[in-house]
Scaffold this motif. Sequence first.
Motif, short mmCIF file in Angstrom:
data_model
loop_
_atom_site.label_atom_id
_atom_site.label_comp_id
_atom_site.label_asym_id
_atom_site.label_seq_id
_atom_site.Cartn_x
_atom_site.Cartn_y
_atom_site.Cartn_z
N ILE A 169 -23.29 -9.79 -57.64
CA ILE A 169 -22.46 -10.99 -57.74
C ILE A 169 -21.09 -10.74 -57.09
O ILE A 169 -20.64 -11.53 -56.26
N MET B 182 -28.78 -20.10 -51.61
CA MET B 182 -27.93 -19.85 -52.77
C MET B 182 -28.47 -20.56 -54.01
O MET B 182 -28.28 -20.09 -55.13
N TRP C 277 -31.01 -18.20 -55.29
CA TRP C 277 -30.28 -17.08 -55.89
C TRP C 277 -29.79 -17.49 -57.28
O TRP C 277 -29.89 -16.72 -58.25
N GLN D 187 -22.21 -12.03 -53.45
CA GLN D 187 -21.95 -13.45 -53.66
C GLN D 187 -20.46 -13.80 -53.56
O GLN D 187 -20.11 -14.77 -52.89
N MET E 75 -20.66 -13.31 -48.98
CA MET E 75 -21.19 -14.64 -48.69
C MET E 75 -20.10 -15.60 -48.19
O MET E 75 -20.30 -16.28 -47.18
#
Length: 190
Positions: free
Chosen positions: A15, A96, A99, A19, A23
Amino acid sequence: VRLIMLSHVAHWCTISGSQFTLMPLLASQELGMTPAGIGSIFAMVSAINVVGSQLSAQVSDRFGRRLTIIPGLSLITVAVGCVPLVQDGTQLTALMACWAVGSAFVSTGPTAYMLDVVAPGDRDQALAMLRACGDMGLLIGAGSLGSLAHATSMQTGFWVNSIGMAVTTLNIALNATEPKREVTEQTKLK
């Protein structure tokens, strides 16, 4: 217990590293997305987690902890590995969303697993350790994956993260047993 803690470290490392760090950089630098577009992806991820965590908790309580933890980690693993392959914001948004479904399934499982396997008098300590593992993942993820991406490429950062998640998921699948839970009238789903 150690495997569940390891999965928690890996999840939160992913994360913070992939993320929250890589990302958004990939979205803005390589896909030309605006802050509003990136923010809408995070809003969608949050909405999926709010709704999905309730479903995950129900599935976990009814059918077992592994049934949410392993598929959730697997979805995250695949999604992280596929991020470098996206060509536009629409593809990234769809990825996403996948995810987020994986994260929602992982969200409640480790906590419930820990509560199932430790003695009632040790639950506060177990939950504190699980929380510390998540914080350790947050600490490790952003710096290590950000540094790796800076030294190599963002794609390498995602792929290394995905490989690490795959190893963690496989380890859980092969070695973590379903905890025995005492089902009473108070713990049955209504």
